[in-house]
Design a protein around this motif. Structure first.
Motif, short mmCIF file in Angstrom:
data_model
loop_
_atom_site.label_atom_id
_atom_site.label_comp_id
_atom_site.label_asym_id
_atom_site.label_seq_id
_atom_site.Cartn_x
_atom_site.Cartn_y
_atom_site.Cartn_z
N ASN A 1 -15.95 -18.12 -1.38
CA ASN A 1 -17.00 -18.43 -0.40
C ASN A 1 -16.56 -18.04 1.02
OD1 ASN A 1 -18.75 -19.43 -2.34
ND2 ASN A 1 -17.97 -21.51 -2.13
N ASN A 2 -15.97 -16.85 1.13
CA ASN A 2 -15.49 -16.29 2.40
C ASN A 2 -14.35 -17.08 3.05
OD1 ASN A 2 -17.18 -14.00 2.43
ND2 ASN A 2 -18.86 -15.27 3.12
N GLU A 3 -13.74 -18.00 2.32
CA GLU A 3 -12.58 -18.75 2.80
C GLU A 3 -11.32 -18.16 2.19
OE1 GLU A 3 -10.57 -23.16 2.25
OE2 GLU A 3 -12.74 -22.96 2.04
N LYS A 4 -10.29 -17.94 3.01
CA LYS A 4 -9.03 -17.40 2.52
C LYS A 4 -8.33 -18.45 1.67
CE LYS A 4 -8.24 -14.21 6.29
NZ LYS A 4 -7.38 -13.84 7.41
N ILE A 5 -8.01 -18.09 0.43
CA ILE A 5 -7.34 -18.98 -0.51
C ILE A 5 -5.83 -18.69 -0.52
CG2 ILE A 5 -7.19 -19.73 -2.91
CD1 ILE A 5 -9.80 -20.51 -1.46
N THR A 6 -5.49 -17.42 -0.61
CA THR A 6 -4.09 -16.99 -0.61
C THR A 6 -4.05 -15.53 -0.18
OG1 THR A 6 -2.03 -16.96 -1.89
CG2 THR A 6 -4.03 -16.31 -3.05
N LYS A 7 -2.86 -15.08 0.23
CA LYS A 7 -2.73 -13.68 0.63
C LYS A 7 -1.32 -13.20 0.37
CE LYS A 7 -1.90 -14.90 5.43
NZ LYS A 7 -2.30 -14.72 6.80
N ASN A 8 -1.17 -11.87 0.37
CA ASN A 8 0.12 -11.25 0.13
C ASN A 8 0.14 -9.91 0.84
OD1 ASN A 8 2.69 -11.22 -1.11
ND2 ASN A 8 1.96 -9.80 -2.65
N SER A 9 1.33 -9.43 1.14
CA SER A 9 1.48 -8.13 1.79
C SER A 9 2.66 -7.40 1.16
CB SER A 9 1.72 -8.34 3.29
OG SER A 9 1.80 -7.11 3.95
N ASN A 10 2.46 -6.12 0.86
CA ASN A 10 3.51 -5.27 0.29
C ASN A 10 3.71 -4.06 1.19
OD1 ASN A 10 4.39 -6.19 -2.43
ND2 ASN A 10 2.19 -6.23 -2.76
N ASN A 11 4.96 -3.72 1.45
CA ASN A 11 5.30 -2.54 2.27
C ASN A 11 5.98 -1.51 1.39
OD1 ASN A 11 4.66 -3.54 5.00
ND2 ASN A 11 6.18 -5.07 4.45
N LEU A 12 5.72 -0.24 1.69
CA LEU A 12 6.35 0.84 0.96
C LEU A 12 6.45 2.06 1.87
CD1 LEU A 12 7.36 1.76 -1.88
CD2 LEU A 12 5.06 2.57 -2.28
N ASN A 13 7.61 2.67 1.91
CA ASN A 13 7.76 3.93 2.62
C ASN A 13 7.67 5.05 1.60
OD1 ASN A 13 8.22 3.09 5.36
ND2 ASN A 13 10.15 2.24 4.64
N ILE A 14 6.84 6.03 1.88
CA ILE A 14 6.65 7.12 0.94
C ILE A 14 6.89 8.46 1.61
CG2 ILE A 14 4.95 5.84 -0.42
CD1 ILE A 14 2.83 7.72 0.93
N THR A 15 7.20 9.43 0.78
CA THR A 15 7.24 10.81 1.23
C THR A 15 6.07 11.52 0.57
OG1 THR A 15 8.64 11.57 -0.60
CG2 THR A 15 9.76 10.74 1.37
N THR A 16 5.89 12.77 0.87
CA THR A 16 4.75 13.51 0.32
C THR A 16 4.87 13.73 -1.17
OG1 THR A 16 5.83 15.60 0.86
CG2 THR A 16 4.30 14.68 2.49
N LYS A 17 6.04 13.53 -1.75
CA LYS A 17 6.21 13.78 -3.18
C LYS A 17 6.29 12.51 -4.01
CE LYS A 17 8.13 18.17 -2.19
NZ LYS A 17 8.93 19.25 -2.44
N ASN A 18 6.10 11.34 -3.39
CA ASN A 18 6.18 10.08 -4.11
C ASN A 18 4.88 9.76 -4.84
OD1 ASN A 18 8.15 8.65 -1.57
ND2 ASN A 18 8.79 8.85 -3.67
N GLU A 19 5.02 9.18 -6.01
CA GLU A 19 3.94 8.47 -6.66
C GLU A 19 4.33 7.01 -6.59
OE1 GLU A 19 2.96 9.72 -10.56
OE2 GLU A 19 3.03 11.83 -10.04
#
Length: 104
Positions: A25-43
């Protein structure tokens, strides 16, 4: 599967952040954040687990729906968002009672 990024368009490494927010109902219940450094050849694949305390269970009579808001940032700039509706429920097959949805 949604193709969020065309990594090959970048000629140098990039910092990517996936911010995931669960809403009810538009109320934040939980959240998470992920960081990743990539190069042009990463999957890459982001994998995460989010916990919803005391969830409102989805049923046919009362279809409680949550939304996952996924936001992708590259070098601190928002480049894409995606909303995914979902319901939380339990199910069980019992030898005596048969199929149970949310213990009913």
């Amino acid at each position: 599967m949604r193709d969020y990024l065309k990594i090959t368009k970048y000629k140098e490494a990039k910092n990517i952040v996936l911010k995931t927010t669960v809403l009810f109902n538009n109320e934040k219940i939980t959240k998470n954040s992920n960081n990743l450094n990539i190069t042009t050849k990463n999957e890459f694949t982001f994998s995460e687990t989010l916990k919803v305390d005391n969830p409102k269970l989805w049923s046919v009579e009362n279809p409680q729906l949550y939304t996952i808001l996924s936001e992708i940032y590259i070098d601190n700039q928002l480049v894409d968002t995606y909303k995914t509706p979902f319901g939380i429920r339990t199910f069980k097959f019992d030898l005596d009672k048969g199929f149970l949805l949310n213990s009913k």
